[in-house]
Design a protein around this motif. Structure first.
Motif, PDB file in Angstrom:
ATOM      1  N   HIS A 116       0.847  -1.164   0.024  1.00  0.00           N
ATOM      2  CA  HIS A 116       0.044   0.127   0.030  1.00  0.00           C
ATOM      3  C   HIS A 116       0.633   1.226   0.036  1.00  0.00           C
ATOM      4  CE1 HIS A 116      -3.846   2.164   0.337  1.00  0.00           C
ATOM      5  NE2 HIS A 116      -3.353   2.851   1.307  1.00  0.00           N
ATOM      6  N   GLU A 117       1.478   1.510   1.274  1.00  0.00           N
ATOM      7  CA  GLU A 117       2.031   2.824   0.975  1.00  0.00           C
ATOM      8  C   GLU A 117       3.423   2.893   0.179  1.00  0.00           C
ATOM      9  OE1 GLU A 117       1.316   1.200   4.103  1.00  0.00           O
ATOM     10  OE2 GLU A 117       0.511   2.526   5.450  1.00  0.00           O
ATOM     11  N   LYS A 118       4.136   1.698   0.249  1.00  0.00           N
ATOM     12  CA  LYS A 118       5.168   1.899  -0.576  1.00  0.00           C
ATOM     13  C   LYS A 118       4.941   1.349  -1.979  1.00  0.00           C
ATOM     14  CE  LYS A 118       9.207   0.761   1.200  1.00  0.00           C
ATOM     15  NZ  LYS A 118      10.149  -0.068   1.944  1.00  0.00           N
ATOM     16  N   GLY A 119       3.621   0.930  -2.104  1.00  0.00           N
ATOM     17  CA  GLY A 119       3.308   0.306  -3.507  1.00  0.00           C
ATOM     18  C   GLY A 119       2.020   1.185  -4.197  1.00  0.00           C
ATOM     19  N   THR A 120       0.955   1.000  -4.063  1.00  0.00           N
ATOM     20  CA  THR A 120       0.088   1.643  -4.735  1.00  0.00           C
ATOM     21  C   THR A 120      -0.091   3.083  -4.711  1.00  0.00           C
ATOM     22  OG1 THR A 120      -1.923   1.132  -3.411  1.00  0.00           O
ATOM     23  CG2 THR A 120      -1.548  -0.290  -5.057  1.00  0.00           C
ATOM     24  N   ILE A 121       0.039   3.473  -3.168  1.00  0.00           N
ATOM     25  CA  ILE A 121       0.060   4.841  -2.791  1.00  0.00           C
ATOM     26  C   ILE A 121       1.309   5.736  -3.461  1.00  0.00           C
ATOM     27  CG2 ILE A 121       0.141   6.727  -1.092  1.00  0.00           C
ATOM     28  CD1 ILE A 121      -2.557   5.482  -1.194  1.00  0.00           C
ATOM     29  N   ASN A 122       2.228   5.172  -3.412  1.00  0.00           N
ATOM     30  CA  ASN A 122       3.547   5.806  -3.980  1.00  0.00           C
ATOM     31  C   ASN A 122       3.388   5.844  -5.414  1.00  0.00           C
ATOM     32  OD1 ASN A 122       6.304   6.716  -3.432  1.00  0.00           O
ATOM     33  ND2 ASN A 122       7.098   4.942  -4.003  1.00  0.00           N
ATOM     34  N   GLN A 123       2.992   4.795  -6.065  1.00  0.00           N
ATOM     35  CA  GLN A 123       2.723   4.666  -7.655  1.00  0.00           C
ATOM     36  C   GLN A 123       1.940   5.892  -7.962  1.00  0.00           C
ATOM     37  OE1 GLN A 123       1.177   0.995  -8.908  1.00  0.00           O
ATOM     38  NE2 GLN A 123       1.951   1.448 -11.171  1.00  0.00           N
ATOM     39  N   MET A 124       0.520   6.015  -7.204  1.00  0.00           N
ATOM     40  CA  MET A 124      -0.266   7.071  -7.425  1.00  0.00           C
ATOM     41  C   MET A 124       0.344   8.527  -7.076  1.00  0.00           C
ATOM     42  SD  MET A 124      -4.050   5.962  -6.655  1.00  0.00           S
ATOM     43  CE  MET A 124      -3.798   4.389  -5.851  1.00  0.00           C
ATOM     44  N   LYS A 125       1.188   8.645  -6.147  1.00  0.00           N
ATOM     45  CA  LYS A 125       2.016   9.836  -5.722  1.00  0.00           C
ATOM     46  C   LYS A 125       2.979  10.287  -6.885  1.00  0.00           C
ATOM     47  CE  LYS A 125       3.847  11.552  -1.599  1.00  0.00           C
ATOM     48  NZ  LYS A 125       4.299  11.120  -0.285  1.00  0.00           N
ATOM     49  N   CYS A 126       3.811   9.451  -7.040  1.00  0.00           N
ATOM     50  CA  CYS A 126       4.930   9.928  -8.053  1.00  0.00           C
ATOM     51  C   CYS A 126       5.170   9.060  -9.247  1.00  0.00           C
ATOM     52  CB  CYS A 126       6.519   9.830  -7.275  1.00  0.00           C
ATOM     53  SG  CYS A 126       6.836   8.271  -6.974  1.00  0.00           S
ATOM     54  N   GLY A 127       4.197   8.172  -9.660  1.00  0.00           N
ATOM     55  CA  GLY A 127       4.314   7.463 -10.912  1.00  0.00           C
ATOM     56  C   GLY A 127       4.696   6.053 -11.070  1.00  0.00           C
ATOM     57  N   SER A 128       5.609   5.723  -9.905  1.00  0.00           N
ATOM     58  CA  SER A 128       5.973   4.260  -9.921  1.00  0.00           C
ATOM     59  C   SER A 128       6.227   3.890  -8.384  1.00  0.00           C
ATOM     60  CB  SER A 128       7.271   4.331 -10.505  1.00  0.00           C
ATOM     61  OG  SER A 128       7.669   2.924 -10.381  1.00  0.00           O
ATOM     62  N   SER A 129       5.897   2.528  -8.366  1.00  0.00           N
ATOM     63  CA  SER A 129       5.915   1.934  -7.089  1.00  0.00           C
ATOM     64  C   SER A 129       7.391   2.102  -6.508  1.00  0.00           C
ATOM     65  CB  SER A 129       5.551   0.695  -6.840  1.00  0.00           C
ATOM     66  OG  SER A 129       5.958  -0.157  -8.014  1.00  0.00           O
ATOM     67  N   THR A 130       8.382   2.011  -7.453  1.00  0.00           N
ATOM     68  CA  THR A 130       9.944   2.363  -7.349  1.00  0.00           C
ATOM     69  C   THR A 130      10.354   3.446  -6.906  1.00  0.00           C
ATOM     70  OG1 THR A 130      10.196   2.987  -9.430  1.00  0.00           O
ATOM     71  CG2 THR A 130      10.444   0.645  -9.156  1.00  0.00           C
ATOM     72  N   GLY A 131       9.389   4.499  -6.992  1.00  0.00           N
ATOM     73  CA  GLY A 131       9.908   5.865  -6.420  1.00  0.00           C
ATOM     74  C   GLY A 131      10.146   6.694  -7.496  1.00  0.00           C
ATOM     75  N   MET A 132      10.323   6.218  -8.802  1.00  0.00           N
ATOM     76  CA  MET A 132      10.741   7.005  -9.978  1.00  0.00           C
ATOM     77  C   MET A 132       9.780   8.024 -10.507  1.00  0.00           C
ATOM     78  SD  MET A 132      13.125   4.562 -12.361  1.00  0.00           S
ATOM     79  CE  MET A 132      12.023   2.967 -12.360  1.00  0.00           C
ATOM     80  N   THR A 133      10.082   9.075 -10.786  1.00  0.00           N
ATOM     81  CA  THR A 133       9.368  10.151 -11.145  1.00  0.00           C
ATOM     82  C   THR A 133       9.428   9.818 -12.697  1.00  0.00           C
ATOM     83  OG1 THR A 133      10.982  11.674 -11.475  1.00  0.00           O
ATOM     84  CG2 THR A 133       9.516  11.701  -9.445  1.00  0.00           C
ATOM     85  N   PRO A 134       8.571  10.673 -13.758  1.00  0.00           N
ATOM     86  CA  PRO A 134       8.946  10.538 -15.153  1.00  0.00           C
ATOM     87  C   PRO A 134      10.138  11.062 -15.751  1.00  0.00           C
ATOM     88  CG  PRO A 134       6.846  11.363 -14.644  1.00  0.00           C
ATOM     89  CD  PRO A 134       7.177  11.291 -13.194  1.00  0.00           C
ATOM     90  N   GLU A 135      10.658  11.982 -14.996  1.00  0.00           N
ATOM     91  CA  GLU A 135      12.193  12.573 -15.397  1.00  0.00           C
ATOM     92  C   GLU A 135      13.248  11.327 -15.113  1.00  0.00           C
ATOM     93  OE1 GLU A 135       9.982  14.163 -13.115  1.00  0.00           O
ATOM     94  OE2 GLU A 135       9.234  15.443 -14.767  1.00  0.00           O
ATOM     95  N   VAL A 136      12.938  10.875 -13.995  1.00  0.00           N
ATOM     96  CA  VAL A 136      14.063   9.810 -13.600  1.00  0.00           C
ATOM     97  C   VAL A 136      14.160   8.677 -14.501  1.00  0.00           C
ATOM     98  CG1 VAL A 136      14.852   8.237 -11.627  1.00  0.00           C
ATOM     99  CG2 VAL A 136      14.168  10.495 -11.088  1.00  0.00           C
ATOM    100  N   VAL A 137      12.815   8.122 -14.571  1.00  0.00           N
ATOM    101  CA  VAL A 137      12.795   7.019 -15.552  1.00  0.00           C
ATOM    102  C   VAL A 137      13.115   7.109 -16.857  1.00  0.00           C
ATOM    103  CG1 VAL A 137      10.345   7.001 -16.695  1.00  0.00           C
ATOM    104  CG2 VAL A 137      11.230   5.078 -15.987  1.00  0.00           C
TER     105      VAL A 137
END
Lengths: 312, 531
Positions: B211-232
């Motif tokens: 949840h927190e590190k998974g789906t919520i993180n994904q909805m927050k920054c774009g990926s469950s890994t924490g990668m934003t579009p710029e980073v990816v």
């Protein structure tokens, strides 16, 4: 007393169909649509069924006509119903006990249908002492003998297995034993009625004839009457228990396990999704409805709980 | 071990209910040792409801008083009531109800379950153990059926029952092998998921990794890994550069190409952990001359959808964003990369939770790759793959979607020493990391994956290679699913099986690229060949 007996018979038949209808209706009404939750192999995939393949193995499958081999579904259901294939494959120790039990029931159920048609034939003027009736009577006699023995042996074996197998014993409730033993009683009464009467078929056909023609004549064989009374109870009881799988299996297999229809092939389902998404949701967790206001599924699906909170 | 465990113990046992004795865990042909359980600390015991077995996933706070105990039970019952209304659970209600009502308690499902088998047949791990507790609670306390105790069996309901049931829902890989064997069509894996859902959607209790590190993180920054579009985008640029050098072919991974035929949806974990997978896809699609693109819109560069493991709302939200990204690009189809649960979530489940007008056709990468390989668009030399290869079947793609043959046909064509595992195809076993376990950490979950959940897969692998075990022969475990690779990597590393058996693992695309004649030889690296 005799009239009451027949009334119980009518109630039992009506009760079975009413209960089955209610169960099926409840299943169908419980959701206007459910998500696809298919499990492979799905038997209407034609040649792909052999290895468990699906239409999704095809490139651009949504551009192709939907191809379903209904005969595959029919064959799989028949194989399952007639041979209890899944139990044979995955639980052989159970199969050797439950298969005779089920075959015994099939024999008695099939026999009942034959008796019903014999009574109708009698009403239509067929001589009850004629050659065809005697022939049918012999078949019914054999069916009842084999069927009741199968139910008794299978039922007792199943009870013993539930007692002997440590795993099964933990999950067996008094109702499981009651269900099995009531069937054994049904079989025993049928067997002793068969043995004690000159013709079981005669008893059964006469009862059916009387039932159809509203002739509430008393039963001449007490054991047969008791056998029928237990049968009446079972007719009503079966749909009220897990034994309702006798008709619900169609849905668990056909609708759920094999329910693989993609939405692009079904305008009906496209509409059903829209209807379902309008349902109001009352889940309480903060990420679903954090503000406590009722929401529809559409609102939920289009909300981002991770979005920055708005300042007041 | 409590070998006489009864269902009622779930409400009566004090402290940790069961401990799996490591001596009960089956040995394997490969040298896969067991990992001792780390005992819970006194602080954990005091503060957290670690009261089921040696693992604790949910970390439910220990109730401090009677009121908190009652609150947990009441919330649970409220959630259970909602679970059985069509408004709250139209998605799964028919399957849930039939699984509640028609189980004959024959236990045919037990032998199908790798967790039950590999725990030394511990009673608690029967697929029906948790289901039956759940059924009894429902019949007795929610539905309040007359004679419920006699008919369905008595069960005590208190905070311990609730906490243990929540944990029990996370002792299942949701592989649905048990459901496949049920003569009646009962789905005990579904019940595990429904319990997870109840905890998440009503009580707000879930594993933080999902949840927190998974789906919520994904909805927050774009990926469950924490990668934003710029980073990816930056990372993929690096991957392109690195693998241009390694393969000798210029690789350019396109982003946001409007009107491309295909939007490829990777599991973003690959970008961080298995860049060779990203590069291999790019190389194959590029060489095959496909019109394709990745999306840099938030969420659409990460096919992960952990919602499918525990929460319907999160599932739908993420799936919708994936569809919307493809719609915006105007692509003809989404091709889903090597990620099993992304396949299942987006192709099958999303098919009936997203309005059809928002849907974009979805295709498995196995199918796309099959078309590429079989059409002869790549020049392939199978002798480059002249080592034994076996193929793992991700449950989500194979048993639950019926995509069985395309990947096999590819492997048969490019790997002359291919051999099947025992119980392959739709009869396959889960890798052991399924349903989110592969990404979980803390509280013996790692030990649990090694000791129990991943053990049957290693049995399958060792059986497939039984004629060539040992360090002499290089062997490739083809596992075209990100979660599965993570699980297999962990087991290989912990047991030093790379060295002892000269195993390499990876996806399908790596095997294809390894056979491409215009690529520098040796794309797949074996032990001792790492640069």
């Amino acid at each position: 007393m005799s009239t009451l007996f027949y009334i119980l018979g009518y109630l039992a038949v009506a009760g079975f169909f009413c209960m089955a209808y209610l169960k099926i209706k409840s299943y169908l009404a419980s959701s206007p649509l459910h998500v696809r939750w298919e499990l492979y192999p799905v038997p209407h995939e034609g040649s792909k069924t052999v290895y468990g393949g699906s239409f999704m193995e095809e490139k651009d499958w949504w551009t192709k006509p939907r191809h379903i081999e209904h005969m595959g579904d029919v064959k799989a259901l028949l194989t399952e119903v007639l041979f209890l294939h899944a139990t044979f494959e995955h639980n052989l120790k159970l199969w050797v006990r439950t298969y005779p039990f089920h075959v015994g029931m099939y024999m008695l159920m099939g026999g009942t249908i034959v008796v019903l048609f014999s009574a109708i034939a009698q009403i239509l003027g067929m001589n009850p002492q004629g050659g065809l009736m005697i022939f049918v009577g012999n078949i019914i006699s054999a069916c009842v003998l084999a069927g009741t023995l199968c139910i008794i042996v299978g039922g007792i074996s199943l009870v013993m297995r539930r007692r002997a197998d440590e795993g099964l014993r933990r999950y067996s409730t008094p109702e499981h034993y009651f269900n099995l033993l009531i069937f054994v009683l049904f079989g025993v009464l049928g067997l002793v009625a068969w043995a004690s009467a000159p013709s079981y078929f005669e008893l059964a056909r006469t009862f059916m004839y009387n039932l159809i023609t509203f002739n509430f004549a008393p039963q001449t064989n007490v054991l047969f009457a008791m056998h029928l009374l237990v049968g009446f109870f079972l007719l009503i009881w079966i749909p009220m228990t897990h034994m309702g799988h006798v008709f619900m299996k169609y849905f668990t297999y056909h609708d759920i396990r094999w329910g693989d229809e993609p939405t692009n092939y079904s305008t009906k389902n496209q509409q059903k999704i829209m209807d379902a998404l309008k349902f109001n949701v009352t889940w309480s967790a903060e990420h679903i409805a954090g503000d406590g206001q009722p929401k529809t599924w559409v609102d939920v699906a289009t909300t981002n709980p991770a979005a920055p909170k708005k300042e007041d | 071990m409590k070998d006489n465990l009864q269902l009622k113990d779930v409400s009566t046992a004090e402290g940790q209910m069961v401990s799996i004795d490591l001596k009960d865990i089956p040995e394997l042909p490969v040298d896969m040792h067991t990992m001792p359980w780390k005992p819970f600390t006194d602080e954990q015991k005091q503060n957290t409801a670690c009261i089921l077995d040696d693992v604790c996933v949910l970390n439910i706070p220990m109730p401090k008083n009677k009121e908190e105990e009652e609150e947990l039970v009441n919330k649970f019952l409220n959630g259970m009531r909602k679970l059985f209304t069509k408004e709250n659970n139209w998605t799964f209600l028919p399957m849930l109800e039939t699984s509640m009502d028609y189980c004959a308690q024959c236990n045919s499902c037990s032998e199908a379950c790798h967790l039950y088998e590999m725990s030394g047949r511990n009673e608690m791990y029967r697929p029906n153990f948790r289901s039956e507790i759940f059924r009894r609670i429902y019949k007795q306390y929610v539905k309040k059926e007359p004679l419920a105790k006699w008919r369905y069996g008595d069960i005590g309901l208190n905070w311990k029952t609730v906490a243990r049931l929540g944990e029990l829902a996370y002792r299942c890989n949701l592989c649905r092998r048990c459901a496949q064997t049920c003569p009646i069509g009962v789905d005990n894996a579904l019940l595990a998921r429904e319990i997870r859902k109840l905890f998440s959607q009503e009580l707000g209790i879930y594993p933080r990794e999902l949840h927190e590190k998974g789906t919520i993180n994904q909805m927050k920054c774009g990926s469950s890994t924490g990668m934003t579009p710029e980073v990816v985008k930056e990372n993929v640029e690096f991957i392109d550069e690195d693998y241009t050098e390694i393969t000798g072919i210029g690789i350019h991974t396109p982003f946001d190409v409007q009107g491309a035929d295909i939007m490829l949806l990777h599991n973003a974990g690959e970008v961080m952990a298995w860049p060779e997978n990203i590069a291999a896809f790019s190389l194959i699609f590029q060489e095959a001359g496909l019109s394709w693109t990745l999306s840099s819109k938030a969420l659409a560069y990460d096919g992960v959808n952990y919602g499918v493991f525990y929460d319907d709302a999160q599932t739908a939200r993420i799936a919708l964003q994936h569809m919307m990204a493809a719609k915006e690009l105007g692509v003809k189809k989404i091709v889903i990369g090597e990620c099993g649960h992304a396949h299942k979530a987006l192709t099958v489940i999303a098919d009936r939770v997203i309005p059809f007008e928002y849907q974009v056709p979805r295709e498995s990468c196995y199918v796309t790759l099959h078309d590429i390989v079989m059409s002869g668009r790549l020049k392939l030399d199978p002798s480059r793959n002249n080592f034994p290869v076996t193929l793992h079947d991700p449950c989500n793609i194979v048993r639950l979607m019926g995509i069985v043959e395309p990947q096999r046909e590819i492997v048969r064509k490019i790997a002359p020493l291919f051999r099947e595992m025992p119980c392959h195809g739709v009869d396959n076993y889960c890798c052991g990391g399924g349903s989110g376990f592969a990404i979980m950490t803390r509280n013996n979950i790692e030990q649990w994956r090694g000791n129990i959940s991943g053990r049957k897969k290693m049995w399958q692998i060792s059986e497939a290679f039984k004629d060539c075990l040992g360090p002499e022969t290089r062997k490739y475990i083809c596992a075209p699913c990100s979660n599965c690779k993570g699980q297999i990597r962990e087991v290989l590393e912990h047991n030093d099986l790379y060295t002892k058996n000269n195993f390499a693992y990876g996806g399908l695309v790596e095997l294809i690229v390894n056979a491409m004649v215009n690529v520098n030889p040796g794309f797949i690296k074996f032990e001792g060949e790492e640069e």
